[in-house]
Design a protein around this motif. Sequence first.
Motif, PDB file in Angstrom:
ATOM      1  N   VAL A 108       0.865  -1.079  -0.006  1.00 31.91           N
ATOM      2  CA  VAL A 108       0.074   0.123  -0.012  1.00 31.91           C
ATOM      3  C   VAL A 108       0.905   1.297   0.043  1.00 31.91           C
ATOM      4  O   VAL A 108       0.604   2.380  -0.725  1.00 31.91           O
ATOM      5  CB  VAL A 108      -0.757   0.003   1.378  1.00 31.91           C
ATOM      6  N   LYS A 112       1.023   4.283  -2.691  1.00 37.58           N
ATOM      7  CA  LYS A 112       0.740   5.884  -2.226  1.00 37.58           C
ATOM      8  C   LYS A 112       2.031   6.731  -2.617  1.00 37.58           C
ATOM      9  O   LYS A 112       1.793   7.716  -3.194  1.00 37.58           O
ATOM     10  CB  LYS A 112       0.525   5.908  -0.712  1.00 37.58           C
ATOM     11  N   LYS A 171      -7.325   8.083  -9.459  1.00 35.52           N
ATOM     12  CA  LYS A 171      -8.654   8.342  -8.650  1.00 35.52           C
ATOM     13  C   LYS A 171      -9.275   6.860  -8.486  1.00 35.52           C
ATOM     14  O   LYS A 171      -9.565   6.818  -7.381  1.00 35.52           O
ATOM     15  CB  LYS A 171      -9.610   8.974  -9.422  1.00 35.52           C
ATOM     16  N   ASP A 174      -7.157   5.034  -5.672  1.00 41.47           N
ATOM     17  CA  ASP A 174      -7.458   5.690  -4.445  1.00 41.47           C
ATOM     18  C   ASP A 174      -8.687   4.815  -3.852  1.00 41.47           C
ATOM     19  O   ASP A 174      -8.796   4.444  -2.709  1.00 41.47           O
ATOM     20  CB  ASP A 174      -8.173   6.986  -4.626  1.00 41.47           C
ATOM     21  N   LYS A 175      -9.864   4.479  -4.801  1.00 40.65           N
ATOM     22  CA  LYS A 175     -10.817   3.643  -4.476  1.00 40.65           C
ATOM     23  C   LYS A 175     -10.492   2.326  -4.104  1.00 40.65           C
ATOM     24  O   LYS A 175     -10.909   1.482  -3.013  1.00 40.65           O
ATOM     25  CB  LYS A 175     -11.928   3.836  -5.450  1.00 40.65           C
ATOM     26  N   LEU A 177      -7.236   1.480  -3.093  1.00 36.24           N
ATOM     27  CA  LEU A 177      -6.476   1.521  -1.683  1.00 36.24           C
ATOM     28  C   LEU A 177      -7.629   1.508  -0.496  1.00 36.24           C
ATOM     29  O   LEU A 177      -7.418   0.844   0.722  1.00 36.24           O
ATOM     30  CB  LEU A 177      -5.551   2.612  -1.785  1.00 36.24           C
ATOM     31  N   ASP A 178      -8.547   2.224  -0.753  1.00 35.68           N
ATOM     32  CA  ASP A 178      -9.501   2.535   0.488  1.00 35.68           C
ATOM     33  C   ASP A 178     -10.151   1.137   0.794  1.00 35.68           C
ATOM     34  O   ASP A 178     -10.447   0.819   1.822  1.00 35.68           O
ATOM     35  CB  ASP A 178     -10.587   3.624  -0.095  1.00 35.68           C
ATOM     36  N   ALA A 179     -10.794   0.340  -0.270  1.00 36.01           N
ATOM     37  CA  ALA A 179     -11.327  -0.657  -0.085  1.00 36.01           C
ATOM     38  C   ALA A 179     -10.537  -1.901   0.535  1.00 36.01           C
ATOM     39  O   ALA A 179     -10.780  -2.608   1.496  1.00 36.01           O
ATOM     40  CB  ALA A 179     -12.032  -1.291  -1.465  1.00 36.01           C
ATOM     41  N   TYR A 180      -9.230  -2.073   0.076  1.00 32.75           N
ATOM     42  CA  TYR A 180      -8.134  -2.831   0.448  1.00 32.75           C
ATOM     43  C   TYR A 180      -7.825  -2.359   1.993  1.00 32.75           C
ATOM     44  O   TYR A 180      -7.941  -3.711   2.754  1.00 32.75           O
ATOM     45  CB  TYR A 180      -7.074  -2.527  -0.130  1.00 32.75           C
ATOM     46  N   SER A 181      -7.739  -1.231   2.441  1.00 35.16           N
ATOM     47  CA  SER A 181      -7.237  -1.038   3.860  1.00 35.16           C
ATOM     48  C   SER A 181      -8.447  -1.373   4.561  1.00 35.16           C
ATOM     49  O   SER A 181      -8.192  -1.619   5.907  1.00 35.16           O
ATOM     50  CB  SER A 181      -6.811   0.469   3.988  1.00 35.16           C
ATOM     51  N   LYS A 182      -9.675  -0.977   4.260  1.00 31.65           N
ATOM     52  CA  LYS A 182     -10.748  -1.395   4.831  1.00 31.65           C
ATOM     53  C   LYS A 182     -10.973  -2.875   5.289  1.00 31.65           C
ATOM     54  O   LYS A 182     -11.171  -3.309   6.470  1.00 31.65           O
ATOM     55  CB  LYS A 182     -12.056  -0.730   4.465  1.00 31.65           C
ATOM     56  N   ASP A 202     -14.945  -2.093  -5.235  1.00 27.14           N
ATOM     57  CA  ASP A 202     -13.887  -1.447  -5.640  1.00 27.14           C
ATOM     58  C   ASP A 202     -12.775  -2.214  -5.657  1.00 27.14           C
ATOM     59  O   ASP A 202     -11.420  -1.688  -6.268  1.00 27.14           O
ATOM     60  CB  ASP A 202     -13.528  -0.052  -4.776  1.00 27.14           C
TER      61      ASP A 202
END
Length: 241
Positions: A108, A112, A171, A174-175, A177-182, A202
Amino acid sequence: MKKVIIVRMVMLVALLFAGSQVSAQSFFDKLIKAADDVTKTVSEVAGTADSTATDTVSVAVKWDKLPVYHAELVYLLDPVSADTLRYEDGTAQYEVILKDQFGNRRTVETIKAQKKAVNDAVAAILIKVGGGALIGGLTKGGKGAAVGAGVGALASAADIDQAVKWKKVLKQQDKLLDAYSKHFTDEGSPKDASVDPMTIEDLSLENSQPTSASTDKIKEEYDSAKDYENGGDAMWEDLIG
């Protein structure tokens, strides 16, 4: 040709600030601040804002070599028996990992870091797209005007097109990574194994075929990805210069 470049520049400006529901005044406040930040960076690289060296500032990006990331579902195998490992309820154990189009597993933090490097390149292209006058005006004739005069119109049409494309790519990532980290740890283990990863929109796992690998191999790939992450900014030197 100038009209095309101006339209592309406006699109790029819009994309830089897309996604925020802001007033017109707030938008231009953000644009002015971004212009100040970008011109400050360019000034530091070139020497001074009024230096003739600014006309040598350039951004060389190997767009076709830049990694684009996706998620992959990997079922875990016992390293000795090669049998599929299973949770207590009998379902197959798995990890979700992040890979680029070249087959390299990445962390991740690496993704970034690439986003920042690409964003910096896009910003530098923006200030080169004959946009010196626009940015100079927005910054009220300060350093932006001086730098813009030196580096304006140096970006190619291909760079402009790629910059616009990559704002969209980033963009989407970003979606991702957000889904993955969650839902997953950095190592790829599910935070809640009862959640079907195929339902996490995502991650777009339906676009890749699940694979299987021994836990030893998966750990080896993760360790390699961490080593790559620890390379810092040097990892982008051959791609963005």
